[in-house]
Design an enzyme around this catalytic site. Structure first.
Site, short mmCIF file in Angstrom:
data_model
loop_
_atom_site.label_atom_id
_atom_site.label_comp_id
_atom_site.label_asym_id
_atom_site.label_seq_id
_atom_site.Cartn_x
_atom_site.Cartn_y
_atom_site.Cartn_z
N ASN A 50 9.39 14.59 -0.92
CA ASN A 50 9.09 13.73 0.22
C ASN A 50 10.08 12.57 0.17
O ASN A 50 9.95 11.67 -0.65
CB ASN A 50 7.64 13.22 0.09
N LYS A 105 10.55 10.25 2.28
CA LYS A 105 10.04 9.03 2.93
C LYS A 105 11.10 8.45 3.87
O LYS A 105 11.90 9.20 4.43
CB LYS A 105 9.59 8.02 1.88
N HIS A 139 -0.71 11.57 4.00
CA HIS A 139 -0.14 10.87 2.84
C HIS A 139 -0.78 9.49 2.74
O HIS A 139 -1.06 8.85 3.77
CB HIS A 139 1.38 10.76 3.00
N GLU A 198 0.39 6.68 2.18
CA GLU A 198 1.11 5.62 2.90
C GLU A 198 0.78 5.64 4.39
O GLU A 198 0.71 4.60 5.04
CB GLU A 198 2.63 5.76 2.66
N GLU A 246 -2.86 13.30 -4.95
CA GLU A 246 -1.98 12.20 -5.28
C GLU A 246 -2.80 10.93 -5.51
O GLU A 246 -3.19 10.25 -4.54
CB GLU A 246 -1.01 11.94 -4.12
N GLY A 303 4.67 6.10 -6.65
CA GLY A 303 5.76 5.13 -6.66
C GLY A 303 5.58 4.01 -7.67
O GLY A 303 6.26 2.99 -7.59
N SER A 351 4.56 9.83 -9.29
CA SER A 351 5.53 9.48 -10.34
C SER A 351 5.92 10.66 -11.23
O SER A 351 6.06 10.51 -12.44
CB SER A 351 5.00 8.32 -11.18
#
Ligand code: PEP
Length: 249
Positions: A9, A11, A95, A97, A165, A171, A208
């Site tokens: 991904n 992003k 996701h 985010e 996730e 991240g 990560s």
């Protein structure tokens, strides 16, 4: 069907030139292997170009988001049909985010999942708990609620993948432990088995991942691949993760 799916991904990173360089590097390192599928999900703006230069028999192409309506006055949005028409096979939905930064609700996630599956895209549905939810021992109930809501009305699972996730691992450089991943993937696997009567839905871990921890994580039962953010922008790291999967086949 491949054994592992290794998905990147990207992003909101890379300009077109950088995207081309990453893709060229991936091509020069990977051959064709039916056991491990490589997928990249670049920004929307790069999809048309990359689908023309990618050998889609070796690298699959996906988008990071999609709108649930078919067409119309939805300024700035992209439809399932548009993605399919430029060679996209996959779409990431829900996701964290999107959920936290753009107000995507479980109901919106559900509409997206339903419509993408209906259109024939392969869906990577992301779920995951916050640190607070994990520390208060609510991980399984949070995941169960997310799955219940996102999969409401879904009756076909052929193109469905789940990415677990943990929000606190995305991240941050902090990876969930082998025990946590093992326990949580076991829980998701049981949920899917009870709900759909099948154990064939791929479950990816994301948070990560890097070339050092990939092999250990990929060897956990019920982990059938990874969803990788940061490390997928560095071809040598992404390929090393891909190779870890190959070694386990
Ligand atoms: C992600 O955004 O899906 C992700 C897993 O990111 P990272 O690998 O950078 O933690």
């Amino acid at each position: 069907m491949s054994k592992y799916l290794i998905a990147g991904n990207w992003k909101m990173n890379t300009n077109l030139d950088e995207a081309k360089k990453i893709t060229d590097s991936l091509h020069s390192f990977i051959g064709f292997d039916s056991e491990v599928e490589m997928l990249i999900c670049p920004p929307f703006t790069h999809l048309v170009f990359l689908s023309e230069i990618i050998d889609l028999s070796r690298i699959s192409l996906g988008a990071q988001n999609v709108h649930y309506e078919e067409k119309g006055a939805f300024t700035g949005e992209i439809s399932n049909e548009m993605l399919l028409s430029v060679g996209c096979e996959y779409v990431i939905i829900g996701h964290s985010e999107r959920r936290t930064l753009f107000g995507e609700t479980d109901e919106m996630v559900n509409k997206k999942v339903m419509n993408s599956l209906k259109t024939g895209l392969r869906v990577i549905l992301c779920i995951g708990e916050t640190l607070e939810e994990r520390e208060s021992d609510n991980t399984n109930s949070v995941l169960e609620t997310q799955l219940n809501k996102a999969l409401l009305g879904v009756d076909t699972t052929i193109n469905l993948k789940i990415a677990y996730e943990p929000v606190w691992a995305i991240g941050t450089g902090r990876t969930a432990s082998v025990e946590q991943i093992s326990e949580t993937h076991g829980f998701i696997s049981n949920y899917l088995n009870n709900r759909f009567g099948t154990n064939t839905i791929k479950k990816l871990y994301g948070g990560s991942m890097n070339s050092e921890n990939a092999k250990e994580i990929l060897s956990i039962p019920n982990v059938n691949g990874d969803l990788i953010g940061g490390a997928s922008l560095k071809p040598e790291n992404f390929i090393s993760i891909y190779n870890s999967a190959l070694e386990l086949c």
